[in-house]
Design an enzyme around this catalytic site. Structure first.
Site, PDB file in Angstrom:
ATOM      1  N   CYS A 133       0.883  -1.357  -0.173  1.00  0.00           N
ATOM      2  CA  CYS A 133      -0.146  -0.099   0.051  1.00  0.00           C
ATOM      3  C   CYS A 133       0.824   1.168  -0.140  1.00  0.00           C
ATOM      4  O   CYS A 133       1.380   1.597  -0.867  1.00  0.00           O
ATOM      5  CB  CYS A 133      -1.017   0.117   1.262  1.00  0.00           C
ATOM      6  SG  CYS A 133      -2.415   0.869   0.938  1.00  0.00           S
ATOM      7  N   HIS A 231      -3.301  -5.661   2.557  1.00  0.00           N
ATOM      8  CA  HIS A 231      -2.973  -5.910   3.971  1.00  0.00           C
ATOM      9  C   HIS A 231      -3.564  -6.946   4.421  1.00  0.00           C
ATOM     10  O   HIS A 231      -4.096  -7.816   3.800  1.00  0.00           O
ATOM     11  CB  HIS A 231      -3.657  -4.531   4.865  1.00  0.00           C
ATOM     12  CG  HIS A 231      -3.070  -3.335   4.300  1.00  0.00           C
ATOM     13  ND1 HIS A 231      -2.026  -2.758   5.058  1.00  0.00           N
ATOM     14  CD2 HIS A 231      -3.761  -2.356   3.712  1.00  0.00           C
ATOM     15  CE1 HIS A 231      -1.734  -1.675   4.251  1.00  0.00           C
ATOM     16  NE2 HIS A 231      -2.692  -1.395   3.665  1.00  0.00           N
TER      17      HIS A 231
HETATM   18  N1  GLN Z   1      -1.941   6.910   2.396  1.00  0.00           N
HETATM   19  C1  GLN Z   1      -2.346   6.151   1.467  1.00  0.00           C
HETATM   20  C2  GLN Z   1      -3.498   6.090   0.656  1.00  0.00           C
HETATM   21  O1  GLN Z   1      -4.636   6.445   1.550  1.00  0.00           O
HETATM   22  C3  GLN Z   1      -1.719   4.594   1.762  1.00  0.00           C
HETATM   23  C4  GLN Z   1      -2.667   3.861   2.542  1.00  0.00           C
HETATM   24  C5  GLN Z   1      -2.237   2.725   3.380  1.00  0.00           C
HETATM   25  O2  GLN Z   1      -1.172   2.183   3.393  1.00  0.00           O
HETATM   26  N2  GLN Z   1      -3.273   1.815   3.767  1.00  0.00           N
HETATM   27  O3  GLN Z   1      -3.879   5.562  -0.203  1.00  0.00           O
END
Ligand code: GLN
Length: 288
Positions: A133, A231
């Protein structure tokens, strides 16, 4: 701008999250003895990037999985937790990195740019990597967050990401030509677009969003590096991906993958794989 700040975690909250991440890493830091006694010809150096700020939604479980499976194959995981200001490890066999809120990405992206050459040469030389992510986004060309902040990426994946208001959240099932069905959970504002010719990790089913909720691609592949929005954590439920990272790291360092196991270790590995199978079938049928 005001609206964005309103949702950003306060320094206090971020401080608490970091403290939790740091404590978890502290517990895993090998003692001096462990470092010395780990048999040099079975050591595997695992780099966990930005463990304080890029470590959410269970991403730490990827490190736990790699460490346990290495031990069950008779190898020693030497863990290197890297945060801005830390020394860079002398040797890296496997790279892991998790996700983070926009603020966390802002905190590390300058340091990541400073480490870009090291990371690019490691990955281009074939070092296996799994980035999830927020770090997946910054391993691309750039991430433009919802407040318009442009964070330069390190360009390992031929992709770019634009933050948008409607977050892409939910359980994900995707098909990958290399790993078959991959199962996890996504939660991101960023929509990632792969450039022409870039390779996705897989294709999501009709319910899931994946990279951008439009072209049904999910994640990206370059050399032995895997970028993904999944995740969960990802690796406990997807042991094929874990073993790909482990085998690649060991074959690159020692020439061949030669597990040294006692019966008890074989049994525990079998148990972990059986548990993963059960968790997969439950997760695959969970509503989005
Ligand atoms: N901040 C990034 C987004 O919102 C990644 C989010 C995350 O790592 N879950 O896309």
């Amino acid at each position: 701008m005001t609206e964005m700040n309103a949702t950003l975690p306060s320094d206090q909250t971020r401080g608490r999250a970091n403290a939790v991440n740091e404590a978890a890493c502290e517990r895993m830091r090998p003692t001096e003895d462990e470092h010395v006694t780990s048999t040099a010809d079975r050591a595997v150096d695992v780099l966990f990037l930005y463990s304080k700020d890029m470590n959410i939604y269970g991403d730490f479980g990827n490190l736990l999985t790699i460490r346990r499976r290495l031990a069950l194959y008779g190898y020693d995981a030497r863990l290197h937790f890297y945060n801005p200001g830390d020394d860079w490890p002398d040797h890296v066999d496997l790279i892991l990195g998790g996700g983070g809120q926009d603020l966390g990405q802002k905190m590390i992206c300058e340091d990541l740019s400073a480490r870009a050459d090291s990371l690019r040469s490691l990955v281009r030389a074939g070092t296996p990597a799994l980035v999830v992510c927020g770090l997946y986004q910054l391993f691309g060309h750039f991430f433009e967050s919802i407040d318009g902040t442009r964070m330069e990426g390190i360009g390992i994946f031929d992709a770019y990401t634009i933050g948008q208001a409607d977050r892409l959240i939910g359980n994900v099932v995707e098909q990958s030509s290399q790993f078959g069905e991959i199962i996890g959970y996504e939660n991101h504002s960023g929509q990632t677009f792969l450039e022409e010719g870039a390779t996705p990790l897989g294709e999501v089913d009709r319910e899931s969003m994946g990279n951008n909720g439009v072209d049904r691609t999910e994640g990206a592949r370059a050399f032995n590096a895997i970028g993904t929005y999944l995740h969960g954590s990802l690796l406990p439920k997807n042991p094929l991906v874990a073993d790909f990272l482990i085998r690649t790291a060991i074959e690159r360092r020692y020439g061949r993958f030669a597990p040294k196991q006692i019966e008890e270790q074989r049994r525990e590995l079998q148990l972990l794989d059986d548990l993963a199978q059960r968790a997969r079938s439950v997760a695959a049928h969970r509503p989005r």
